[in-house]
Enzyme design. Sequence first.
Site, PDB file in Angstrom:
ATOM      1  N   ARG A  79       6.912   1.089 -12.480  1.00 20.32           N
ATOM      2  CA  ARG A  79       5.664   0.170 -12.287  1.00 20.32           C
ATOM      3  C   ARG A  79       4.548   0.897 -12.765  1.00 20.32           C
ATOM      4  O   ARG A  79       4.492   2.107 -12.457  1.00 20.32           O
ATOM      5  CB  ARG A  79       5.479  -0.177 -10.661  1.00 20.32           C
ATOM      6  CG  ARG A  79       6.490  -1.267 -10.348  1.00 20.32           C
ATOM      7  CD  ARG A  79       5.691  -1.962  -9.145  1.00 20.32           C
ATOM      8  NE  ARG A  79       6.965  -2.843  -8.481  1.00 20.32           N
ATOM      9  CZ  ARG A  79       7.154  -2.927  -7.236  1.00 20.32           C
ATOM     10  NH1 ARG A  79       6.293  -2.545  -6.375  1.00 20.32           N
ATOM     11  NH2 ARG A  79       7.999  -3.910  -6.915  1.00 20.32           N
ATOM     12  N   ARG A 101      11.309   7.570  -0.175  1.00 20.80           N
ATOM     13  CA  ARG A 101      11.237   6.475   0.423  1.00 20.80           C
ATOM     14  C   ARG A 101      12.579   5.745   0.726  1.00 20.80           C
ATOM     15  O   ARG A 101      12.864   5.229   1.727  1.00 20.80           O
ATOM     16  CB  ARG A 101      10.418   5.287  -0.353  1.00 20.80           C
ATOM     17  CG  ARG A 101       8.962   5.620  -0.129  1.00 20.80           C
ATOM     18  CD  ARG A 101       8.018   4.940  -1.251  1.00 20.80           C
ATOM     19  NE  ARG A 101       7.937   3.343  -0.858  1.00 20.80           N
ATOM     20  CZ  ARG A 101       7.434   2.465  -1.712  1.00 20.80           C
ATOM     21  NH1 ARG A 101       7.209   3.063  -3.006  1.00 20.80           N
ATOM     22  NH2 ARG A 101       7.382   1.234  -1.348  1.00 20.80           N
TER      23      ARG A 101
END
Length: 215
Positions: free
Chosen positions: A127, A172
């Site tokens: 991204r 994460r």
Amino acid sequence: MRIVLVGPPGAGKGTQATVLAKTLSIPHISTGDLFRANISQGTELGRRAKAFMDAGDLVPDEVTISMAKDRMEQADAAGGFLLDGFPRNVSQAEALDVMLKAEGMSLDAVLDLEVEEDEVVKRLAGRRTCRNDSSHIFHVAYRPPKVEGVCDIDGGELYVREDQTEDAVRNRLDVYHTQTEPIIDYYKAQGLVSTIPALGEVKDVTQRAMDALKK
Ligand code: AMP
């Protein structure tokens, strides 16, 4: 309805939550969005949350739970809500149960969005976000800008958000496996979980989720 959406980062929780909440006419409550709003408004809460978020770690429970509780107590959430990104560990899930029980309420469903790990890393680490407007999002493979590193919409510089570097994404995912996944068993014991394969078109995933909610 009171619904919890679970799934690893990059499973498309935010996208699905937006569509499902609109379809069901309930507010979409995202603790990640609440933290980001606090950061952009420069609040004390935002200042406390930022370092944890940048590293891909969980913000401490006492901050998160009271923020989520405040939001759930607002008038628009009285008839139901869709929680996206909360709870993220068993103690938050327990706190949510206590909160709901005190009001004579309970959850109706937990939707577990399932996606493969490699796909998640590819989705997230690719991204690129515009410095001028964080809603202008591109992807090196899935939505490349016309000119590398430049936003198609306003010409702003594209950059890798701090929580979307490969290291942060891997962290994460670790946090998801060790801390968040156990809530799936917690909710399975309450008979609340539907597993939704999250690959494919957005609308197909939404349909699977809606079918699961009708059961
Ligand atoms: P999200 O947009 O849901 O991926 O959340 C972005 C970041 O906000 C997470 O990586 C955490 O640092 C923080 N965060 C969001 N929700 C929670 C939560 N329930 N508990 C702790 N940290 C959270």
